[in-house]
Design an enzyme around this catalytic site. Structure first.
Site, short mmCIF file in Angstrom:
data_model
loop_
_atom_site.label_atom_id
_atom_site.label_comp_id
_atom_site.label_asym_id
_atom_site.label_seq_id
_atom_site.Cartn_x
_atom_site.Cartn_y
_atom_site.Cartn_z
N GLU A 198 29.46 27.41 14.06
CA GLU A 198 30.92 27.43 14.15
C GLU A 198 31.40 27.18 15.58
O GLU A 198 32.43 26.53 15.80
CB GLU A 198 31.47 28.79 13.69
CG GLU A 198 31.33 29.08 12.21
CD GLU A 198 29.95 29.65 11.82
OE1 GLU A 198 29.02 29.64 12.65
OE2 GLU A 198 29.81 30.08 10.67
N LEU A 199 30.63 27.70 16.55
CA LEU A 199 31.08 27.55 17.94
C LEU A 199 31.03 26.09 18.37
O LEU A 199 31.93 25.59 19.05
CB LEU A 199 30.23 28.41 18.87
CG LEU A 199 30.71 28.44 20.32
CD1 LEU A 199 32.11 29.03 20.42
CD2 LEU A 199 29.75 29.23 21.21
N LYS A 200 29.98 25.40 17.97
CA LYS A 200 29.87 23.98 18.30
C LYS A 200 31.09 23.22 17.78
O LYS A 200 31.73 22.46 18.50
CB LYS A 200 28.59 23.42 17.65
CG LYS A 200 28.45 21.91 17.77
CD LYS A 200 27.31 21.43 16.87
CE LYS A 200 27.05 19.95 17.04
NZ LYS A 200 26.47 19.59 18.34
N LYS A 228 16.23 24.04 33.13
CA LYS A 228 15.70 24.95 32.11
C LYS A 228 15.68 26.39 32.60
O LYS A 228 15.35 26.68 33.74
CB LYS A 228 14.29 24.51 31.70
CG LYS A 228 14.30 23.11 31.16
CD LYS A 228 13.75 22.97 29.79
CE LYS A 228 14.16 21.60 29.28
NZ LYS A 228 13.40 21.07 28.20
N GLY A 236 11.34 3.92 24.90
CA GLY A 236 11.03 4.03 23.48
C GLY A 236 12.22 3.92 22.56
O GLY A 236 12.30 3.02 21.74
N SER A 237 13.18 4.84 22.70
CA SER A 237 14.29 4.81 21.75
C SER A 237 15.36 3.83 22.23
O SER A 237 15.58 3.65 23.42
CB SER A 237 14.89 6.20 21.59
OG SER A 237 15.33 6.70 22.82
N HIS A 250 21.26 9.20 31.83
CA HIS A 250 22.06 10.38 31.51
C HIS A 250 23.54 10.12 31.73
O HIS A 250 24.38 10.98 31.51
CB HIS A 250 21.60 11.58 32.32
CG HIS A 250 20.18 11.95 32.02
ND1 HIS A 250 19.12 11.50 32.77
CD2 HIS A 250 19.65 12.66 31.00
CE1 HIS A 250 18.00 11.95 32.24
NE2 HIS A 250 18.29 12.65 31.17
N CYS A 305 14.55 7.30 30.98
CA CYS A 305 14.23 8.02 29.75
C CYS A 305 14.65 7.14 28.56
O CYS A 305 15.10 6.01 28.76
CB CYS A 305 14.97 9.36 29.75
SG CYS A 305 14.38 10.54 28.51
N1 GLN Z 1 10.17 8.05 23.58
C1 GLN Z 1 11.24 8.98 23.66
C2 GLN Z 1 12.57 8.25 23.65
O1 GLN Z 1 12.65 7.22 24.20
C3 GLN Z 1 11.15 9.83 24.91
C4 GLN Z 1 12.22 10.85 24.95
C5 GLN Z 1 12.09 11.86 26.06
O2 GLN Z 1 11.52 11.60 27.06
N2 GLN Z 1 12.68 13.00 25.92
O3 GLN Z 1 13.54 8.72 23.12
ZN ZN Z 2 12.43 11.21 29.08
#
Ligand code: GLN
Ligand code: ZN
Length: 778
Positions: free
Chosen positions: A24-26, A125, A452-453, A714, A746
């Protein structure tokens, strides 16, 4: 000068999930951000949620009037709340203060999420968990003063319902220990030097809480367990000594419970808290042991954190009881039972998990069930062990059932891990491999690739949702994904990338996808846990011996490879990350579980290789996160985590190129471990730190391929060719040319297509310019 204090309840939890049983909070917070819910509506939603939590906890058996109910609500993050309550709002958000100078939710959300040119607080973290907190920024110029009445209002709100809650705040020592210096601070400035001023503001905060009717307050000081913070245990204990002498030394305050979870309280911290003029100390007795006898406990309550706040196992209640008995021999005035940490790290309630095997459910405890366990043990403390004999017996029976259940010990898996030999963890030397790979792959200098993604578009998410609701047939979903892969491959060819990926459109999540395809895992429907802000993850439950019933990724990778002559990179998640982002069985060493996962992955690598995939990436973004808080535990962790990666990846032939990917730019303690992974190519986040990590890698003598990220994924910003080029220049200057790879920081799944295409275009252009500069073929 301590006034008579209320006694501490016999049982409590240190915090409760705040996202709501149905997130609910989200929903409320995201509606507020998108402008469909105003500030008043948001406060009302939060208020309803807090009331529901209080009522739930009372129904589970915590007392409404004895302060055993924590008030641990937060809109975004508890560290941010504490920082802002004492005035530590960075200057770049000063204009977001309320007209009267206080810091309300507008400023809080701005600091959490950033606004215009003003970057948000950094996120990192929380101890060795997968929860992210916002890093307070503190300098000599920070003006500390009580700056909002949020905590006091929540106490009053509960009081109006007739409930006496115990507000939960991050304590002053931990707040400063986790803070970083503001940009305005002189080099080397240590936020802990501001302790006196912060404590003065906390003192006002405690007075306000008392005035609002709080009988107890809980100050969380997990910094006192860590050996991984810049200030060592000695300095932190000295800070606690000072802080609590001052805070405890006044009468107009609630009784103080200081909690120190996540590991064993340091001996210095334990002595400091025992000697401090506070009324209760909560200890983590799941990841720490019952501490030594020390002076100063006579008037205090010790809260034994015997119910694990971080896993979802029902666990050994009898063992918990024995720990409480040992704790009661420490000479404290009284003993209470608690959770080891806040329950914010576990989902709300297992009783809604109707898709799980009912037998598995009897082994589990989510936040509500853990609260019931606390209530049971508290009754035992009050009425004697016999009063809870039935509950102890039921827990023991569940444990015995679990130990003997098929799948928990799989006769086909055990012999494989038992017969592993050194050779199963090693490949041929890197130089031999590099030569074989150069010949097999024929890549240019400064090869380009991605992590990758590719963007997970609304279309992909909708198709997945329709498929899981049964509205899209399996073959239709399959052909949807194939079309998606074909598009992503064509795009990469068009962009001129060198090593391609299939885009990971078939994956909801990089860990859950594997959990769904391996034996030994279960996936929940509603087991959400807050990751940061409004984001939650749904960790899988690793309950049994792990094995791979069938190939997982081979079909997608070979289909993608069939569409191009360029090398297609297979994409797997590594054993450490699979463990880190799941709820892992607690009945055997993590090393054993990691090796089981590694063997399943080893088979997958073998199948990929046999199917013609010559480059395979095994992601380990969580390698750093699981690093134990205690130095003494770190070498063993690094040994088994590195071993499991090597076990997963060392079965392939020398010409198969193994990549890994890591998501943090501070190499520090793990750099040797990263080298020991013995991957052929390591891509690592670096763009946000402007390539700082490159120097670290160069100094460490790391010999294999490295791709320091040159595009910060990011942020939606498109980096210019010059920006990418500058980072590349730095890499080429510091590292052997043949070893440098060009890639983003990433995966691209959270980005949109427009910015992704523009950014990758610039990345490829910069790589070609880099080749030209060194006289290599473009
Ligand atoms: N292979 C993943 C992607 O590209 C790596 C994700 C990650 O590093 N958290 O989404
Ligand atoms: Zn990553």
């Amino acid at each position: 000068m301590t006034a008579p204090r209320p006694s501490f309840p016999s049982g409590t939890i240190l915090g409760y999930p705040r996202i709501g049983p149905n997130r609910e909070l989200k929903r409320a917070v995201e509606a507020h951000w998108s402008g469909t819910l105003d500030a008043t509506g948001l406060e009302e939603a939060a208020s309803r949620l807090r009331r529901a939590t209080r009522e739930r906890l009372i129904a589970l058996g915590l007392g409404g009037t004895d302060s055993s109910i924590p008030e641990s609500f937060s809109f975004y993050d508890q560290v941010l709340d504490a920082a802002l309550s004492v005035g530590a709002l960075p200057e770049r958000f000063a204009h977001r203060r309320e007209p009267d100078g206080t810091i309300g939710s507008a400023a809080m959300f701005a600091a959490a999420r950033g606004e215009g040119d003003a970057a948000p607080l950094e996120m990192t973290k929380w101890f060795d968990t997968n929860y992210h907190y916002l890093v307070p920024e503190i300098g000599p110029e920070t003006v500390f003063a009580l700056s909002n009445d949020r905590f006091a209002r929540q106490v009053a709100e509960a009081k109006a319902d007739g409930v006496s809650v115990r507000p939960v705040l991050v304590g002053p020592v931990t707040l400063l220990a986790l803070a970083k210096a503001t940009d305005a601070a002189p080099a080397g400035f240590d936020p802990l030097t501001r302790l006196g001023d912060v404590v003065a503001a906390y003192r006002d905060l405690l007075r306000a809480l008392r005035a609002a009717g709080a009988e107890w307050v809980q100050l969380d000081e997990p910094a006192l367990v860590s050996e991984s913070l810049p200030a060592g245990p000695g300095a932190l204990a000295a800070a606690a000594d000072r802080a609590y002498a001052e805070l405890g030394g006044h009468a107009d305050r609630p009784a103080i419970l200081v909690s120190a979870g996540y590991a064993q309280l340091s001996p210095e911290g334990w002595r400091a808290l025992a000697a401090a003029p506070i009324e209760a100390i909560a200890l983590d007795l799941t990841r720490g042991d019952v501490p030594e006898q020390v002076a100063g406990l006579e008037g205090k309550t010790l809260v034994g954190g015997v119910i694990d706040g971080r896993n979802i196992w029902r666990g050994d209640l009898d063992l918990a009881w024995q720990k409480l008995e040992r704790l009661s021999a420490r000479g404290a005035a009284s003993i209470a039972v608690g959770t080891s940490t806040s329950l914010q790290h576990v989902p709300h309630d297992v009783s809604g998990e109707t898709d799980l095997d009912p037998r598995l459910v009897t082994w589990l405890a989510f936040a509500d069930q853990k609260t019931e366990q606390v209530v049971t043990l508290a009754r035992g403390l009050r009425d004697g062990r016999d009063a809870i004999a039935l509950e102890l017996a039921a827990a023991a029976a569940a444990l015995a059932d679990r130990a003997s259940a098929p799948g928990v010990h799989d006769g086909a898996v055990r012999p494989r891990t038992a017969s592993l030999a050194a050779a199963d963890f090693a490949r041929t030397d890197y130089e031999t491999r590099a030569q074989a790979q150069d010949a097999a792959l024929g890549l240019p200098v400064l090869p380009t690739t991605t992590i990758g993604s590719f963007p997970q578009t609304g279309d992909i998410r909708r198709a997945r949702a329709r498929f899981s609701r049964g509205e899209l047939a399996a073959d239709q979903y399959d052909s949807f994904l194939r079309d998606e892969i074909a598009r992503v491959v064509a795009l990469q060819e068009d962009l001129g990338l060198d090593v391609l990926v299939h885009g990971e459109a078939e994956r909801n999540d990089m860990v859950q996808y594997f959990a769904e395809n391996l034996d030994g895992f279960a996936v929940t429907r509603n087991g959400w846990v807050q990751s940061y802000g409004s984001r939650a993850t749904r960790p899988s439950i690793l309950w049994g011996d792990v094995s791979r019933p069938a190939p997982i990724t081979v079909g997608w990778s070979t289909y993608a490879q069939s569409l191009t002559d360029k090398p297609m990179k297979g994409m797997l998640t590594g054993p450490v990350t699979i463990l880190a982002w799941s709820f892992v069985r607690d009945d055997q060493a993590l090393a054993e579980t990691a090796n089981q996962v590694a063997l399943a992955l080893r088979d997958e690598l073998a199948d990929l290789e046999a199917a013609g995939i010559g480059v395979i990436q095994v992601d380990e973004p969580a390698l750093r996160e699981l690093l134990p808080l205690k130095r003494a535990d770190q070498p063993a962790y690094l040994a088994w985590s590195v071993d499991s990666f090597r076990l997963a990846t060392s079965g392939v032939s020398p010409q198969t190129q193994v990549h890994t990917h890591l998501c943090y730019s501070e190499f520090d303690v793990v750099i040797d471990a990263i080298a020991a992974l013995d991957a052929d190519v390591t891509s690592i986040e670096a763009a946000r730190s402007r390539g700082e990590v490159i120097g670290d890698i160069a100094r460490s003598g790391f010999a294999a391929g490295v791709g320091p990220g040159v595009y910060d994924i990011h942020s939606p910003r498109v980096p210019s060719v010059d920006e990418v080029g500058a980072l590349l220049d730095r890499a080429v200057a510091d590292l052997p040319l043949r070893r440098v790879w060009v890639n983003p920081d990433c995966g691209l799944k959270t980005r949109g297509y427009d910015e992704t295409v523009a950014s990758l275009r610039n990345l490829v252009t910069a790589a070609r310019a880099g080749r030209e500069k060194v006289g290599a073929p473009v």
